[in-house]
Design an enzyme around this catalytic site. Sequence first.
Site, PDB file in Angstrom:
ATOM      1  N   GLU A  45      37.998 -41.329  63.921  1.00  0.00           N
ATOM      2  CA  GLU A  45      37.986 -40.147  63.048  1.00  0.00           C
ATOM      3  C   GLU A  45      37.468 -38.910  63.781  1.00  0.00           C
ATOM      4  O   GLU A  45      37.948 -37.809  63.551  1.00  0.00           O
ATOM      5  CB  GLU A  45      37.162 -40.415  61.786  1.00  0.00           C
ATOM      6  CG  GLU A  45      37.791 -41.437  60.847  1.00  0.00           C
ATOM      7  CD  GLU A  45      39.189 -41.034  60.364  1.00  0.00           C
ATOM      8  OE1 GLU A  45      39.488 -39.829  60.286  1.00  0.00           O
ATOM      9  OE2 GLU A  45      39.996 -41.949  60.093  1.00  0.00           O
ATOM     10  N   TYR A 128      33.517 -35.142  56.121  1.00  0.00           N
ATOM     11  CA  TYR A 128      34.798 -35.794  56.394  1.00  0.00           C
ATOM     12  C   TYR A 128      34.598 -37.147  57.086  1.00  0.00           C
ATOM     13  O   TYR A 128      35.108 -38.182  56.638  1.00  0.00           O
ATOM     14  CB  TYR A 128      35.667 -34.853  57.248  1.00  0.00           C
ATOM     15  CG  TYR A 128      36.790 -35.566  57.932  1.00  0.00           C
ATOM     16  CD1 TYR A 128      37.884 -35.996  57.198  1.00  0.00           C
ATOM     17  CD2 TYR A 128      36.747 -35.855  59.287  1.00  0.00           C
ATOM     18  CE1 TYR A 128      38.923 -36.680  57.816  1.00  0.00           C
ATOM     19  CE2 TYR A 128      37.767 -36.533  59.913  1.00  0.00           C
ATOM     20  CZ  TYR A 128      38.852 -36.941  59.178  1.00  0.00           C
ATOM     21  OH  TYR A 128      39.857 -37.622  59.785  1.00  0.00           O
ATOM     22  N   ASP A 146      40.414 -34.079  54.628  1.00  0.00           N
ATOM     23  CA  ASP A 146      40.690 -33.447  55.919  1.00  0.00           C
ATOM     24  C   ASP A 146      41.790 -32.399  55.721  1.00  0.00           C
ATOM     25  O   ASP A 146      42.197 -32.110  54.588  1.00  0.00           O
ATOM     26  CB  ASP A 146      41.074 -34.489  56.977  1.00  0.00           C
ATOM     27  CG  ASP A 146      42.471 -35.052  56.769  1.00  0.00           C
ATOM     28  OD1 ASP A 146      43.029 -34.889  55.666  1.00  0.00           O
ATOM     29  OD2 ASP A 146      43.021 -35.644  57.720  1.00  0.00           O
TER      30      ASP A 146
END
Length: 369
Positions: A45, A128, A146
Amino acid sequence: MPETNAPKERPSKDFSRSLLRWYEENARDLPWRRTSDPYAIWVSEIMLQQTQVKTVIPYFLRWMDAFPNISSLAEAPLDDVLKMWEGLGYYSRARNMHKAAKEIMDRLDGRMPRTYKGLLELPGIGAYTAGAVCSIAYNQDVPLVDANVKRVFARILDMEKPVEQTAATREIRGLAESLIPSGKAGLFNQALMELGALVCTPKNPDCKGCPVSVHCLALKEQTVDSRPVLPPKKKTQALEVSAGVCVRDRKILIQKRLPKGLMAGLWEFPGGKLNPGESPEQALVREFAEELEIDIECGEKITVIQHAYTRFRVRLHVFWCSMKKPAQTPALHAAEEIRWVSPKELDGLAFPSADRRLIQMLMKDGIPA
Ligand code: SF4
């Protein structure tokens, strides 16, 4: 189009069912989707922020090979971590992961926090990334917002306010949370991101093939092309920079950037920005004198490299150069460290992309004795 405060229809749970069905049939097989290891999810991520999936895949595989767990990352020298990140940009992401890994080892017995709040306390982890780890690794009902998710919901809601506004993000986050099918947050969040990446793309979205088109207000209002509302693009700054390849006894002088600021901790060829009215050659001589206290002879131009970073367009004028007094010891006014290295050693260190292109050129053409 005039702004209106009239309440708009919000998608129902049917949205989530259609989305999950579509995801089951269309999800790409990506390396980080074959695991629920929170460390691997975290790494993927962070890499995926501002970077495309196809670029991230080889980086992710190399990283997991070199640093398969939190302890191996924490124990690695920062130079090795930055080298592994070389070319991905936004190097603070790598530095923060390294810092966070050390903190997890020192403060949390080597275990990643299992709560959203606990994750947020680590360097470099924001809403996030915490949402991604909680939902994908731990399957907690936490939303993940996102850029892809923002775009999808800005269109679903036909949102008139700029999508980067805090109020817009809050609204999208609230809606995403309300649509999570209980116990399926990981799948739901990934399905939303996948929809944004494959169907509801920034340009030319495939509305005909979209599994949630019946819920899309922008499609209904024919405003898809103007959603999401984005802030005006920031202008990139053009920079003229000189750099010197200073050779002594077949070794090249390089310096390590200071630990704070742009591209902190990366290695580079000494040099700097041109002052108004200055030639690249004059700038190079001045920069060596000011920053390293070395008097140089500026030799032939090697090349000019143009490179676009996120905020800058750089034109790098590169020259051979030599020290007027080879016994001089460079000072450290604008660098953390200097080294004389063999051409082979350049390969093992992390450089900004423009310098890396120069190294490739020097390797091909050879370094003079
Ligand atoms: S219908 Fe089109 S604009 Fe609306 S969510 Fe689907 S792809 Fe995006």
